[in-house]
Scaffold this motif. Structure first.
Motif, PDB file in Angstrom:
ATOM      1  N   GLY A  87     -43.899 -73.358 -72.928  1.00 25.44           N
ATOM      2  CA  GLY A  87     -43.345 -72.512 -71.885  1.00 25.44           C
ATOM      3  C   GLY A  87     -44.157 -71.242 -71.684  1.00 25.44           C
ATOM      4  O   GLY A  87     -45.363 -71.202 -71.929  1.00 25.44           O
ATOM      5  N   THR A  88     -43.478 -70.184 -71.260  1.00 26.33           N
ATOM      6  CA  THR A  88     -44.112 -68.898 -70.947  1.00 26.33           C
ATOM      7  C   THR A  88     -43.777 -67.895 -72.044  1.00 26.33           C
ATOM      8  O   THR A  88     -42.655 -67.882 -72.562  1.00 26.33           O
ATOM      9  N   LEU A  89     -44.731 -67.043 -72.388  1.00 29.06           N
ATOM     10  CA  LEU A  89     -44.581 -66.163 -73.543  1.00 29.06           C
ATOM     11  C   LEU A  89     -45.057 -64.756 -73.207  1.00 29.06           C
ATOM     12  O   LEU A  89     -46.139 -64.569 -72.650  1.00 29.06           O
ATOM     13  N   VAL A  90     -44.242 -63.769 -73.573  1.00 32.33           N
ATOM     14  CA  VAL A  90     -44.646 -62.364 -73.541  1.00 32.33           C
ATOM     15  C   VAL A  90     -44.285 -61.763 -74.886  1.00 32.33           C
ATOM     16  O   VAL A  90     -43.135 -61.851 -75.323  1.00 32.33           O
ATOM     17  N   VAL A  91     -45.270 -61.170 -75.567  1.00 33.52           N
ATOM     18  CA  VAL A  91     -45.034 -60.641 -76.907  1.00 33.52           C
ATOM     19  C   VAL A  91     -45.528 -59.202 -77.005  1.00 33.52           C
ATOM     20  O   VAL A  91     -46.598 -58.859 -76.490  1.00 33.52           O
ATOM     21  N   VAL A  92     -44.722 -58.368 -77.648  1.00 30.15           N
ATOM     22  CA  VAL A  92     -45.115 -57.003 -78.006  1.00 30.15           C
ATOM     23  C   VAL A  92     -45.344 -56.988 -79.509  1.00 30.15           C
ATOM     24  O   VAL A  92     -44.461 -57.380 -80.281  1.00 30.15           O
TER      25      VAL A  92
END
Length: 534
Positions: free
Chosen positions: A490-495
């Motif tokens: 899927g789609t991933l955004v990580v801090v």
């Protein structure tokens, strides 16, 4: 400075230490490592006197001061940062108050009484000089600046800062006090790259001994010259930094495996002789001799096997629209404090993004807006069709229900209850057997983090938002997360401030600086970028 002899400690049936030994010298730099839940934090509490051993001795030199930074906030609320920092050295304020009081009283006194007061006044002035009170504000400013606080922070209330920043205040206060033995429990959690670098340099020149718990190999490599491993209720000492420890540990494991195999071959050879000639009277003496020899041999144990790998797959989720999220001209303010300013962003299906930038730049705020936990002050955020969000917040472990068992918490709210999958995942995270029936309330901080991770991984989603997910995770658990995210389609955004982790799971990055999003995207991994483009 510190010596631990024959230390034993257990909680009910759970053994934490068994005849453990340790020595820390006045200027040592040591790192304490081991899986979460083995008792590292307990050892620090025993050293600090917050707990007592069941057996053995924890001995500190006379007049040795100990300072402990825990994973829980030690910052008092309702006062200014300046007041909290100055409370690190109460002796300075006490000496100043004594000087002011004696100065008033000396004028009214006479004779012997006045001379006695003058001697007390001189001593109080000496005490104040010993505390270097004239440089206290400068030292406070230096430590706070190094840990990333902006000008003006001294006059703000501690309540105005997030939990991560309150942890920094507690660390700054401890560093200002300069105890002889500094105990740091995961000090780099919540620190950005600049603050970590400053802390690394500070600890290299620290005048006392430093003993730290950390799951960050790079930080340990820079700071420590000795690794102490807590394993099987014992403390094993390794000279050198973390990478040297890993190398030597593997060499020891290989040597133990070779010795075990040699001994097993010899025991089998002797047993063949015994089985073959045991019934013959002419060989009875020789057989008996070999049986006794086998009994006398000190058996070599096989080295502990590595945890069995599992191929974890995220639960199935529907495919999202091509446009997963679109943010148009969003800004976010808290009162007069502008956190995000006029940000526009489009995220496509299967993108793997990292949000980089210093603490306070607005990364966590932007993630909360994407997750829908907060609303922008201006602008709009739209999610595409069929987008299912999985959001892992910084303090996810604190949201666990204390009265549920580990297994109940991981499976709570799921339409299907795949207990086998949950137990396999928990086992990979070193929570095995009867431990899955422990209540969350009795877990250590590291164990809670692993339960929170398991709960997150068990939930179907096609758009993952992760805020500092590797905080409090040991290397094995961190690897489980990396493997799971690497297989996620899927789609991933990580801090994250964990650059090796980011490089392992993300393909590109945006940089946030003081609430403004950099337009240029940074390529992190060409291979992942190519896969994302497909």
């Amino acid at each position: 400075m510190l010596s631990i002899e024959n230390l034993s400690k257990q909680y009910g049936p759970q053994i934490v230490f068994q005849h453990a030994e340790l020595f820390i010298g006045p200027h040592d730099r040591a790192g304490l490592v081991g899986p979460n839940g083995t008792g590292k934090t307990t050892l620090f509490r025993l050293i600090a006197g917050e707990e007592t051993p069941d057996e053995g001795i924890v001995r500190l030199d006379n007049h040795c001061t100990v300072g402990l930074l825990t994973q829980e906030s030690q910052c008092r609320l309702g006062i200014t940062v300046r007041e909290e920092m100055r409370s690190a050295l109460p002796e300075a304020d006490e000496a100043q108050e004594k000087i002011e009081r004696l100065s008033d009283e000396v004028a009214a006194a006479e004779g012997h009484e006045q001379r006695a007061m003058l001697r007390q006044l001189a001593q109080a002035q000496t005490d104040l000089e010993m505390q270097q009170a004239h440089t206290l504000d400068a030292r406070i400013g230096k430590v706070l600046h190094g840990l990333g606080f902006k000008t003006g922070a001294l006059n703000r209330l501690t309540d105005e800062f997030s939990g991560g920043w309150q942890m920094r205040i507690a660390m700054a206060k401890l560093l200002l006090r300069e105890p002889d033995l500094l105990l740091l429990d995961e000090p780099t959690n919540h620190l950005d790259e600049a603050a970590r670098k400053w802390l690394q340099n500070y600890l290299e020149d620290y005048p006392g001994a430093v003993f730290m718990i950390s799951h960050e190999p790079q930080f340990l490599n820079k700071v420590v010259d000795r690794i102490i491993e807590l394993d099987e209720h014992k403390l094993e000492i390794y000279s050198g930094n973390y990478h040297q420890y890993v190398k030597v540990k593997e060499e020891r494991r290989a040597a133990q495996q070779a010795a075990f195999e040699r001994q097993q071959r010899e025991l089998e050879r002797q047993q063949v002789f015994i089985d073959r000639f045991g019934a013959k009277a002419t060989k009875a003496t020789a057989v008996k001799s070999r049986e006794k020899a086998i009994e006398r041999i000190e058996k070599i144990e096989a080295p502990k096997a590595a945890p069995r790998a599992i191929n974890f797959q995220f639960p199935a989720a529907p495919k999202s629209a091509s446009d997963v999220l679109r943010a148009r001209n969003i800004s976010k303010s808290y009162g007069k404090d502008v956190v995000l300013l006029d940000i526009s962003l489009k995220i496509n299906r299967a993108q793997r993004l990292a949000l980089l930038g210093p603490n306070g730049a607005g990364k966590s705020t932007l993630l909360r807006l994407m997750a829908g936990d907060e609303q922008p002050s201006e602008g709009t955020i739209e999610l595409g069709h069929n987008v299912i969000i999985g959001y892992f917040a910084q303090h996810q472990a604190e949201a666990l229900e204390a009265d549920r068992t580990v297994l109940q918490e991981v499976l709570h709210g799921l339409a299907l209850q795949p207990e086998g999958v949950a137990r396999n995942l928990l086992g990979r995270l070193n929570i095995r057997g009867e431990a899955v029936y422990k209540t969350v309330s009795v877990l250590s901080g590291g164990e809670r983090s692993r339960v929170a991770l398991a709960k997150f991984l068990m939930r179907p989603a096609n758009f993952l938002l992760l805020d500092e997910p590797t905080n409090h995770l040991d290397p094995a658990s961190r690897q489980v997360l990396i493997e799971a995210l690497s297989s996620f389609d899927g789609t991933l955004v990580v801090v994250s401030h964990d650059r090796p982790f980011i490089n392992a799971v993300a393909a590109e990055a945006y940089v946030l600086q003081e609430g403004v999003l950099e337009e240029e995207r940074l390529l992190l991994n060409a291979k992942k970028q190519k896969a994302t483009a497909k």
